[in-house]
Design a protein around this motif. Sequence first.
Motif, PDB file in Angstrom:
ATOM      1  N   ILE A  12       3.437 -35.420 -39.386  1.00  0.00           N
ATOM      2  CA  ILE A  12       3.969 -35.243 -37.868  1.00  0.00           C
ATOM      3  C   ILE A  12       3.174 -36.447 -37.229  1.00  0.00           C
ATOM      4  O   ILE A  12       2.089 -36.257 -37.033  1.00  0.00           O
ATOM      5  N   PRO A  13       3.875 -37.381 -36.480  1.00  0.00           N
ATOM      6  CA  PRO A  13       3.138 -38.372 -35.990  1.00  0.00           C
ATOM      7  C   PRO A  13       2.764 -37.975 -34.431  1.00  0.00           C
ATOM      8  O   PRO A  13       3.344 -37.419 -33.702  1.00  0.00           O
ATOM      9  N   LEU A  14       1.588 -38.582 -34.007  1.00  0.00           N
ATOM     10  CA  LEU A  14       1.302 -38.586 -32.584  1.00  0.00           C
ATOM     11  C   LEU A  14       1.557 -40.032 -31.905  1.00  0.00           C
ATOM     12  O   LEU A  14       0.990 -40.791 -32.453  1.00  0.00           O
ATOM     13  N   ILE A  15       2.610 -39.961 -31.065  1.00  0.00           N
ATOM     14  CA  ILE A  15       3.095 -41.163 -30.599  1.00  0.00           C
ATOM     15  C   ILE A  15       2.849 -41.223 -29.102  1.00  0.00           C
ATOM     16  O   ILE A  15       2.911 -40.472 -28.361  1.00  0.00           O
ATOM     17  N   ASP A  16       2.465 -42.293 -28.459  1.00  0.00           N
ATOM     18  CA  ASP A  16       2.121 -42.727 -27.154  1.00  0.00           C
ATOM     19  C   ASP A  16       3.360 -43.165 -26.394  1.00  0.00           C
ATOM     20  O   ASP A  16       3.885 -44.127 -26.713  1.00  0.00           O
ATOM     21  N   ILE A  36       7.504 -34.107 -33.666  1.00  0.00           N
ATOM     22  CA  ILE A  36       6.482 -35.281 -33.068  1.00  0.00           C
ATOM     23  C   ILE A  36       5.539 -34.634 -32.096  1.00  0.00           C
ATOM     24  O   ILE A  36       6.020 -33.842 -31.546  1.00  0.00           O
ATOM     25  N   TYR A  37       4.395 -35.311 -31.940  1.00  0.00           N
ATOM     26  CA  TYR A  37       3.732 -35.212 -30.925  1.00  0.00           C
ATOM     27  C   TYR A  37       3.787 -36.314 -29.931  1.00  0.00           C
ATOM     28  O   TYR A  37       3.869 -37.440 -30.298  1.00  0.00           O
ATOM     29  N   LEU A  38       3.991 -36.003 -28.486  1.00  0.00           N
ATOM     30  CA  LEU A  38       3.681 -37.156 -27.775  1.00  0.00           C
ATOM     31  C   LEU A  38       2.820 -37.011 -26.772  1.00  0.00           C
ATOM     32  O   LEU A  38       2.421 -35.835 -26.460  1.00  0.00           O
ATOM     33  N   LYS A  39       2.190 -38.048 -26.343  1.00  0.00           N
ATOM     34  CA  LYS A  39       0.993 -38.409 -25.310  1.00  0.00           C
ATOM     35  C   LYS A  39       1.613 -39.192 -24.516  1.00  0.00           C
ATOM     36  O   LYS A  39       2.252 -39.963 -24.705  1.00  0.00           O
ATOM     37  N   ASN A  40       0.756 -39.340 -23.064  1.00  0.00           N
ATOM     38  CA  ASN A  40       1.154 -40.135 -22.184  1.00  0.00           C
ATOM     39  C   ASN A  40       2.562 -40.101 -21.757  1.00  0.00           C
ATOM     40  O   ASN A  40       3.279 -41.144 -21.734  1.00  0.00           O
ATOM     41  N   PHE A  41       3.060 -38.944 -21.359  1.00  0.00           N
ATOM     42  CA  PHE A  41       4.542 -38.620 -21.217  1.00  0.00           C
ATOM     43  C   PHE A  41       4.835 -38.518 -19.868  1.00  0.00           C
ATOM     44  O   PHE A  41       5.701 -38.014 -19.477  1.00  0.00           O
ATOM     45  N   ASP A  42       3.986 -38.856 -18.743  1.00  0.00           N
ATOM     46  CA  ASP A  42       3.852 -38.945 -17.605  1.00  0.00           C
ATOM     47  C   ASP A  42       4.371 -37.591 -16.796  1.00  0.00           C
ATOM     48  O   ASP A  42       4.947 -37.408 -15.816  1.00  0.00           O
TER      49      ASP A  42
END
Length: 358
Positions: free
Chosen positions: A17-21, A50-56
């Motif tokens: 599972i990717p961690l995506i900016d 997926i994991y998302l970071k910096n998603f506002d």
Amino acid sequence: MVSTTPKEAVAQDNLVIPLIDFSLYLHGSPSSKAATASQITHGFKTAGFIYLKNFDIPSSTISNVFSESAKFFKRPQSQKDQLAWETPESNRGYNAQGREKVTQLGDPDEVEALRAAAPDLKESMEIGREGVQEFPNKWPDKFGDAEGMEFKKTLREFFETCQGLHVEVMRAIASGMGLHEGFFDEYTNAGDNSLRLLHYPAVKKEVFARNKQQVRAGEHSDYGTMTLLFQDSRGGLQVQSPNGTFVNATPIPDTVVVNAGDILARWSNDAIKSTLHRVVEPPFDEGKDEYPARYSIPYFCNPNFDKYIDAIPGTWEAGGKKYEGINSGEYMVRRLAETYGVPAQQLSQTPPQGAIIV
């Protein structure tokens, strides 16, 4: 230049599972947007998660919503029961512990038997989009206290914030699938989604030891296009790997877990995966005799309920369509009815959230 291999949030038993900016898609250059869209789509095609970071969405906003959730579940049971969930068509209101049983079973009798043997150990509050006259939300401001009014204000704003994130992730998927970025916009602009507050109360260790079927939420896939999951730090979410094992999807601060749902899998002709997952007891603290409470906030995303969903162009021409087309609203009501044990003959002919049945 954006790397084509994002960091891994989970890597076990052939499940990656990717961690995506996500800021690189929201605010990046055209090449950054394209690369990030490709990463997101690849994650949904291979893992379904997926994991998302910096998603506002500021962490302070999310913390405030968790705080409002905890305060709501501390209300007297008599107040929560006055806000009770009633029908799959409305899908709004409070569900007491044991009311829902998430499962892949479709037979009402089988679901009821499983509910009796191992009820899901959670209570929830369901919130839909505002402005649907026949299916109003059930807000605690009716009790006349300041907390109830603040709850309503905070959750209405968060619902709309999450709707915006849903639109952007669907745009990334469209780009990643070679479609024009706005392909899904006409399917997501109504916001026929559901914001759920979940409380998994503290559970004595002996409950799980006594009943091996017992989980906090049984294995299931989600119904819609995707789910945006905001977790606390307790853990307990597990995702099924290609090997058939269930792997911990450990909470990572300042991220949102996003998983594809059944409608998106159908829509993509199974190019995208809707992966089974569950919630089990978190790692146990040997110094205590119970598992601590857990809170989570999933935002269930759906196509507009008046939309007809058929295989996306480019997914079926070579090998044919795997599924018949469906009406989004009808499909969601049927799946919810199965979850809550509502017989088909009891469903009304009123479409959910103002949808048009076609």
